[in-house]
Motif scaffolding. Sequence first.
Motif, PDB file in Angstrom:
ATOM      1  N   LEU A 137       0.875  -1.169   0.000  1.00 37.30           N
ATOM      2  CA  LEU A 137       0.000   0.000   0.000  1.00 37.30           C
ATOM      3  C   LEU A 137       0.911   1.217   0.000  1.00 37.30           C
ATOM      4  O   LEU A 137       1.639   1.461   0.971  1.00 37.30           O
ATOM      5  N   LEU A 138       0.889   1.948  -1.095  1.00 39.85           N
ATOM      6  CA  LEU A 138       1.813   3.059  -1.300  1.00 39.85           C
ATOM      7  C   LEU A 138       1.036   4.325  -1.650  1.00 39.85           C
ATOM      8  O   LEU A 138      -0.044   4.251  -2.232  1.00 39.85           O
ATOM      9  N   ALA A 139       1.609   5.464  -1.338  1.00 41.60           N
ATOM     10  CA  ALA A 139       1.047   6.746  -1.742  1.00 41.60           C
ATOM     11  C   ALA A 139       2.113   7.472  -2.559  1.00 41.60           C
ATOM     12  O   ALA A 139       3.264   7.553  -2.149  1.00 41.60           O
ATOM     13  N   VAL A 140       1.707   7.982  -3.701  1.00 38.54           N
ATOM     14  CA  VAL A 140       2.664   8.654  -4.592  1.00 38.54           C
ATOM     15  C   VAL A 140       3.327   9.828  -3.881  1.00 38.54           C
ATOM     16  O   VAL A 140       4.514  10.082  -4.057  1.00 38.54           O
ATOM     17  N   ASP A 141       2.565  10.532  -3.049  1.00 35.42           N
ATOM     18  CA  ASP A 141       3.081  11.736  -2.390  1.00 35.42           C
ATOM     19  C   ASP A 141       3.880  11.448  -1.123  1.00 35.42           C
ATOM     20  O   ASP A 141       4.303  12.359  -0.431  1.00 35.42           O
ATOM     21  N   CYS A 142       4.117  10.185  -0.826  1.00 30.06           N
ATOM     22  CA  CYS A 142       4.820   9.773   0.392  1.00 30.06           C
ATOM     23  C   CYS A 142       6.298   9.549   0.073  1.00 30.06           C
ATOM     24  O   CYS A 142       6.633   8.655  -0.707  1.00 30.06           O
ATOM     25  N   PRO A 143       7.205  10.346   0.659  1.00 27.81           N
ATOM     26  CA  PRO A 143       8.629  10.165   0.368  1.00 27.81           C
ATOM     27  C   PRO A 143       9.149   8.786   0.771  1.00 27.81           C
ATOM     28  O   PRO A 143       9.991   8.211   0.086  1.00 27.81           O
ATOM     29  N   HIS A 144       8.649   8.232   1.881  1.00 28.62           N
ATOM     30  CA  HIS A 144       9.097   6.909   2.313  1.00 28.62           C
ATOM     31  C   HIS A 144       8.624   5.824   1.349  1.00 28.62           C
ATOM     32  O   HIS A 144       9.285   4.806   1.182  1.00 28.62           O
ATOM     33  N   CYS A 145       7.482   6.052   0.708  1.00 27.19           N
ATOM     34  CA  CYS A 145       6.994   5.094  -0.292  1.00 27.19           C
ATOM     35  C   CYS A 145       7.940   5.077  -1.485  1.00 27.19           C
ATOM     36  O   CYS A 145       8.294   4.015  -1.992  1.00 27.19           O
ATOM     37  N   ARG A 146       8.345   6.255  -1.924  1.00 29.66           N
ATOM     38  CA  ARG A 146       9.263   6.329  -3.062  1.00 29.66           C
ATOM     39  C   ARG A 146      10.617   5.721  -2.704  1.00 29.66           C
ATOM     40  O   ARG A 146      11.251   5.081  -3.532  1.00 29.66           O
ATOM     41  N   THR A 147      11.046   5.885  -1.454  1.00 31.22           N
ATOM     42  CA  THR A 147      12.311   5.297  -1.002  1.00 31.22           C
ATOM     43  C   THR A 147      12.216   3.775  -0.966  1.00 31.22           C
ATOM     44  O   THR A 147      13.159   3.079  -1.331  1.00 31.22           O
ATOM     45  N   HIS A 171       0.657 -12.737  -7.981  1.00 30.00           N
ATOM     46  CA  HIS A 171       0.697 -13.005  -6.547  1.00 30.00           C
ATOM     47  C   HIS A 171       1.100 -11.751  -5.763  1.00 30.00           C
ATOM     48  O   HIS A 171       1.350 -11.833  -4.560  1.00 30.00           O
ATOM     49  N   VAL A 172       1.159 -10.631  -6.451  1.00 29.63           N
ATOM     50  CA  VAL A 172       1.578  -9.378  -5.827  1.00 29.63           C
ATOM     51  C   VAL A 172       0.534  -8.314  -6.148  1.00 29.63           C
ATOM     52  O   VAL A 172       0.188  -8.106  -7.310  1.00 29.63           O
ATOM     53  N   LEU A 173       0.031  -7.662  -5.107  1.00 28.01           N
ATOM     54  CA  LEU A 173      -0.922  -6.573  -5.281  1.00 28.01           C
ATOM     55  C   LEU A 173      -0.275  -5.291  -4.783  1.00 28.01           C
ATOM     56  O   LEU A 173       0.168  -5.220  -3.632  1.00 28.01           O
ATOM     57  N   ALA A 174      -0.203  -4.300  -5.643  1.00 30.57           N
ATOM     58  CA  ALA A 174       0.314  -2.988  -5.267  1.00 30.57           C
ATOM     59  C   ALA A 174      -0.816  -1.978  -5.419  1.00 30.57           C
ATOM     60  O   ALA A 174      -1.401  -1.852  -6.492  1.00 30.57           O
ATOM     61  N   VAL A 175      -1.119  -1.307  -4.341  1.00 33.93           N
ATOM     62  CA  VAL A 175      -2.175  -0.296  -4.346  1.00 33.93           C
ATOM     63  C   VAL A 175      -1.500   1.060  -4.229  1.00 33.93           C
ATOM     64  O   VAL A 175      -0.813   1.344  -3.245  1.00 33.93           O
ATOM     65  N   ALA A 235      -1.163   4.473   7.536  1.00 33.46           N
ATOM     66  CA  ALA A 235       0.159   5.024   7.285  1.00 33.46           C
ATOM     67  C   ALA A 235       0.735   4.357   6.047  1.00 33.46           C
ATOM     68  O   ALA A 235       0.477   3.192   5.785  1.00 33.46           O
ATOM     69  N   PHE A 236       1.493   5.131   5.299  1.00 32.89           N
ATOM     70  CA  PHE A 236       2.134   4.613   4.100  1.00 32.89           C
ATOM     71  C   PHE A 236       3.640   4.729   4.272  1.00 32.89           C
ATOM     72  O   PHE A 236       4.104   5.671   4.905  1.00 32.89           O
ATOM     73  N   PRO A 237       4.400   3.838   3.715  1.00 29.64           N
ATOM     74  CA  PRO A 237       4.007   2.615   3.026  1.00 29.64           C
ATOM     75  C   PRO A 237       3.624   1.523   4.031  1.00 29.64           C
ATOM     76  O   PRO A 237       4.022   1.564   5.188  1.00 29.64           O
TER      77      PRO A 237
END
Length: 189
Positions: free
Chosen positions: A79-89, A107-111, A154-156
């Motif tokens: 579960l990721l948010a584009v605007d989340c710096p930790h998600c991009r990291t 077998h992998v789901l990315a939201v 919280a993301f990621p």
Amino acid sequence: MNILIALTIVLAVTTGGHLMITLGLVRRLRAHTDLLDQLTDNTDRLLSVGTTVPAFTARTVDGDTTTGANLRHPAAVALLAVDCPHCRTNLPEFVAYIQGAGLPRDHVLAVVTTNEHTDPAARHDMLDALAPVATVVCENGTDSGVATAFDAQAFPTFYLTDPDAVITSATHAVRKLPNTTTTPTPAHH
């Protein structure tokens, strides 16, 4: 001779000062690392290990429909948010983790969650990075069915599941996921 002694003393004092500053910086970096570890270890914002994957239905970026039942095998969920710096990291680490684990794409789901201020180029980059390794769902923050089903606070957020769609691992950092390798399964088309 006195000048040489004076220069040696000044050099020794300067070197000692730099050493003290360096030790202070190392101590501060260790404190920051400990704080970051505490944040990523905080499981209050995650579904508990042993919880069954929640029911959801979503449209993928490929135009297909996916549901919670699609995770009835060893699977990974991001579960990721584009605007989340930790998600991009964490994004490159997640892609590498999936490739190393040998999980097939289905077998992998990315939201991926966006909002009205999300940079379209950043959104595109994240979707492109995930597309080769995951079934990708892109949701608007105000209409986030999968993220809501997983109670994403919280993301990621990363989950691993077992063949019964039960969560076996939950974390906010890819490096906290267990090292695992599976025998690659041919993707079903």
